[in-house]
Design an enzyme around this catalytic site. Structure first.
Site, PDB file in Angstrom:
ATOM      1  N   TYR A   1      17.787  67.122 141.613  1.00  0.00           N
ATOM      2  CA  TYR A   1      16.873  65.998 141.371  1.00  0.00           C
ATOM      3  C   TYR A   1      16.456  65.913 139.908  1.00  0.00           C
ATOM      4  O   TYR A   1      16.448  64.816 139.326  1.00  0.00           O
ATOM      5  CB  TYR A   1      15.631  66.132 142.257  1.00  0.00           C
ATOM      6  CG  TYR A   1      14.714  64.934 142.148  1.00  0.00           C
ATOM      7  CD1 TYR A   1      15.027  63.741 142.809  1.00  0.00           C
ATOM      8  CD2 TYR A   1      13.570  64.971 141.364  1.00  0.00           C
ATOM      9  CE1 TYR A   1      14.213  62.632 142.694  1.00  0.00           C
ATOM     10  CE2 TYR A   1      12.750  63.864 141.238  1.00  0.00           C
ATOM     11  CZ  TYR A   1      13.073  62.704 141.908  1.00  0.00           C
ATOM     12  OH  TYR A   1      12.264  61.597 141.773  1.00  0.00           O
TER      13      TYR A   1
ATOM     14  N   SER B   1       2.826  60.603 136.737  1.00  0.00           N
ATOM     15  CA  SER B   1       3.864  60.003 137.569  1.00  0.00           C
ATOM     16  C   SER B   1       3.265  59.357 138.806  1.00  0.00           C
ATOM     17  O   SER B   1       2.414  59.937 139.482  1.00  0.00           O
ATOM     18  CB  SER B   1       4.872  61.072 138.001  1.00  0.00           C
ATOM     19  OG  SER B   1       5.795  60.531 138.926  1.00  0.00           O
TER      20      SER B   1
ATOM     21  N   ARG C   1      19.494  58.369 135.011  1.00  0.00           N
ATOM     22  CA  ARG C   1      19.405  58.594 136.458  1.00  0.00           C
ATOM     23  C   ARG C   1      19.550  57.323 137.293  1.00  0.00           C
ATOM     24  O   ARG C   1      19.512  57.407 138.518  1.00  0.00           O
ATOM     25  CB  ARG C   1      18.056  59.258 136.775  1.00  0.00           C
ATOM     26  CG  ARG C   1      17.936  60.662 136.251  1.00  0.00           C
ATOM     27  CD  ARG C   1      16.504  61.148 136.183  1.00  0.00           C
ATOM     28  NE  ARG C   1      15.762  61.011 137.418  1.00  0.00           N
ATOM     29  CZ  ARG C   1      15.895  61.795 138.473  1.00  0.00           C
ATOM     30  NH1 ARG C   1      16.770  62.787 138.445  1.00  0.00           N
ATOM     31  NH2 ARG C   1      15.176  61.610 139.555  1.00  0.00           N
TER      32      ARG C   1
ATOM     33  N   VAL D   1       7.632  62.500 135.505  1.00  0.00           N
ATOM     34  CA  VAL D   1       8.778  62.970 136.298  1.00  0.00           C
ATOM     35  C   VAL D   1       8.287  63.183 137.717  1.00  0.00           C
ATOM     36  O   VAL D   1       7.343  63.937 137.948  1.00  0.00           O
ATOM     37  CB  VAL D   1       9.372  64.270 135.731  1.00  0.00           C
ATOM     38  CG1 VAL D   1      10.559  64.723 136.585  1.00  0.00           C
ATOM     39  CG2 VAL D   1       9.812  64.085 134.280  1.00  0.00           C
ATOM     40  N   GLY D   2       8.901  62.504 138.663  1.00  0.00           N
ATOM     41  CA  GLY D   2       8.448  62.580 140.048  1.00  0.00           C
ATOM     42  C   GLY D   2       8.831  63.892 140.720  1.00  0.00           C
ATOM     43  O   GLY D   2       9.743  64.600 140.286  1.00  0.00           O
TER      44      GLY D   2
ATOM     45  N   TYR E   1      15.555  65.668 123.139  1.00  0.00           N
ATOM     46  CA  TYR E   1      15.445  67.065 123.533  1.00  0.00           C
ATOM     47  C   TYR E   1      14.955  67.977 122.421  1.00  0.00           C
ATOM     48  O   TYR E   1      14.603  69.129 122.681  1.00  0.00           O
ATOM     49  CB  TYR E   1      16.810  67.590 124.004  1.00  0.00           C
ATOM     50  CG  TYR E   1      17.334  66.960 125.289  1.00  0.00           C
ATOM     51  CD1 TYR E   1      16.498  66.237 126.135  1.00  0.00           C
ATOM     52  CD2 TYR E   1      18.666  67.101 125.648  1.00  0.00           C
ATOM     53  CE1 TYR E   1      16.983  65.672 127.300  1.00  0.00           C
ATOM     54  CE2 TYR E   1      19.153  66.544 126.815  1.00  0.00           C
ATOM     55  CZ  TYR E   1      18.316  65.827 127.634  1.00  0.00           C
ATOM     56  OH  TYR E   1      18.804  65.263 128.788  1.00  0.00           O
TER      57      TYR E   1
ATOM     58  N   HIS F   1      15.986  55.747 132.021  1.00  0.00           N
ATOM     59  CA  HIS F   1      15.520  56.653 133.073  1.00  0.00           C
ATOM     60  C   HIS F   1      16.245  57.998 133.007  1.00  0.00           C
ATOM     61  O   HIS F   1      16.542  58.612 134.034  1.00  0.00           O
ATOM     62  CB  HIS F   1      15.721  56.020 134.451  1.00  0.00           C
ATOM     63  CG  HIS F   1      14.634  56.354 135.435  1.00  0.00           C
ATOM     64  ND1 HIS F   1      13.499  55.588 135.587  1.00  0.00           N
ATOM     65  CD2 HIS F   1      14.492  57.375 136.311  1.00  0.00           C
ATOM     66  CE1 HIS F   1      12.731  56.118 136.519  1.00  0.00           C
ATOM     67  NE2 HIS F   1      13.305  57.201 136.966  1.00  0.00           N
TER      68      HIS F   1
ATOM     69  N   SER G   1      14.257  52.892 127.520  1.00  0.00           N
ATOM     70  CA  SER G   1      14.578  53.989 128.434  1.00  0.00           C
ATOM     71  C   SER G   1      15.670  53.575 129.404  1.00  0.00           C
ATOM     72  O   SER G   1      15.694  52.431 129.866  1.00  0.00           O
ATOM     73  CB  SER G   1      13.317  54.374 129.226  1.00  0.00           C
ATOM     74  OG  SER G   1      13.629  55.249 130.298  1.00  0.00           O
TER      75      SER G   1
END
Length: 442
Positions: free
Chosen positions: A57, A139, A339, A111-112, A371, A336, A334
């Site tokens: 995930y 989130s 994802r 972030v979920g 990063y 995501h 963004s």
């Protein structure tokens, strides 16, 4: 009268030098950092610390991962061109976002289902952000009610900045309730995520048959919401009569049932005997996001809140122009984190066109693939007002909880500070594309 030799005045250690000094000083006594200073090793250790579901995930992406690779390749396309013989002894990383002065142009991205990486994830992440003095974007798929996370941040640093990410539910009254709660808990902006009106094709999760929300992981904003609880109660009182999926009594099914019961407010035993946990999960899955979301809905939100509205997920300059023409306060460029759409344009490649379209009329932030401190430098030079950090802080969280999340982002801020000075610059707000050279193909 003798000539006076002007001596340089001492300057306090910068964030970069202070962090270096702390790490090297600890190393004298044999203490090495729990959170690696480079992203590659950070990622490797985080993967070892996470279970398969968590890694799928948090570390996974859409499709074949082309967008994730593009996000990283885009940063390699730009090279920093250092300048020398400039006085860089004093540097300023501070920026202003919506009336709040931040010590660095860095935010913790939402972030979920963060508890996959570490229990009480939102509490730990919020506390880490508060310690650094930079915002945490709560989130909407968090694992703690927003009020609890806000209280934890206040305990660390009173007035610690926080924003709230909003997923637009099919139930407008629920949207209204979430916005009111965000206002009441001290959010300084509402961030509407636009690119997840449905889940992207995520093979790593699909190959495990794993969706955290189906186990009630990452739905605490909903189960703590009065409107959501009313919807669940209405559904229980007035069942639709539609037959649900056939129930198989398997070990996985029992584990899922316990997970649902454990994550809902109240006693575990009472929840196990109640229809509320199962119905809460099903209700969330039915209403959490709305594919029919349009600009009209965003305009309605602007009228219903006095908070700045930030749109997350914009990649096309025409969408950016539409946003600023309707008075949107901020944009987060963004995809995501790669994802949602496999083969999407990278966020960094989209950034210059979005910045040109906005033309200073709104704040522009970026996430997806940021990063390192050098990455942040490049994004700021290309026109971003700030960067949002996602996977790095989650990887730090997985390794060492609150301290790990803090250290992962502190490392990025430290590297940004050193990169700024070593490149001949002293102020992040004055960076321009002239600090870079494009080396690849777009």
């Amino acid at each position: 009268m003798t000539d006076q030799i002007e001596r340089p005045t001492a300057t306090p250690p910068s964030p970069g030098r202070a962090r270096q000094n702390a790490i090297y000083s600890a190393g004298v006594f044999g203490h090495i950092p729990s959170v690696p200073a480079d992203f590659a090793e950070l990622e490797r250790r985080a993967k070892r610390a996470m279970g398969p579901r968590a890694w799928a995930y948090i570390g996974g992406g859409a499709g074949e991962g082309a967008t994730m690779r593009a996000n990283r390749a885009a940063f390699d396309d730009w090279a920093i061109v250092p300048r020398v013989l400039r006085d860089v002894s004093r540097r300023d990383l501070s920026v202003d976002l919506f009336g709040t002065t931040l010590p660095a142009p860095v935010l913790f991205s939402p972030v979920g289902a963060g508890e996959l990486a570490h229990p009480d994830s939102d509490i730990h992440i919020g506390s880490a952000a508060a310690e650094l003095g930079v915002p945490y974007i709560f989130s909407n798929q968090g694992c703690s009610p927003m009020e609890d996370t806000a209280a934890a941040m206040e305990a660390v640093t009173p007035g610690a900045p926080r924003w709230f990410q909003l997923y637009w539910s099919t139930d407008d009254a629920l949207v209204e309730s979430l916005v009111r709660r965000a206002e009441n808990m001290g959010a300084e902006a509402i961030v509407v995520t636009l690119d997840t009106t449905m889940l992207g094709w995520r093979p790593q999760d699909l190959n495990l048959g794993s969706l955290p929300f189906a186990r009630a992981e990452g739905i605490a904003q909903y189960t703590s919401d009065p409107r959501f609880r009313d919807i669940v109660a209405e559904r229980i009182a007035n069942p639709s009569g539609a037959a649900g999926p056939k129930v198989e009594l398997t070990r996985a099914a029992v584990s899922t049932l316990f997970s649902m019961a454990r994550h809902l407010p109240g006693s575990l035993l009472k929840n196990l005997a109640s229809p509320v946990p199962k119905q809460s999960v099903q209700t969330f899955l039915d209403i959490y996001s709305r594919p029919s979301l349009t600009w009209d809905d965003i305009a309605g939100l602007q009228k219903r809140t006095s908070l700045p509205v930030v749109l997350k997920g914009i990649l096309h300059p025409d969408d950016a122009r539409t946003a600023v023409e309707m008075g949107i306060d901020g944009i987060i460029v963004s995809n995501h984190g790669g994802r949602q759409v496999d083969g999407s344009i990278s966020s960094l490649h989209a950034l210059p066109d979005v910045v040109a379209a906005v033309d200073g009329r709104a704040k522009v932030l970026i996430d997806s693939g940021v990063y390192t401190g050098a990455d942040a430098f490049k994004a700021l030079a290309l026109g971003a007002d700030a960067v949002c950090i996602g996977r790095p802080h989650m990887y730090g969280l997985a390794i060492n909880g609150r301290d790990g999340a803090r250290d992962a982002v502190a490392n990025i801020i430290a590297e940004l500070d050193l990169t700024l000075g070593l490149s001949g610059h002293t102020d992040v707000t004055s960076l321009t594309p002239d600090a870079l050279r494009h080396m690849g193909r777009r």
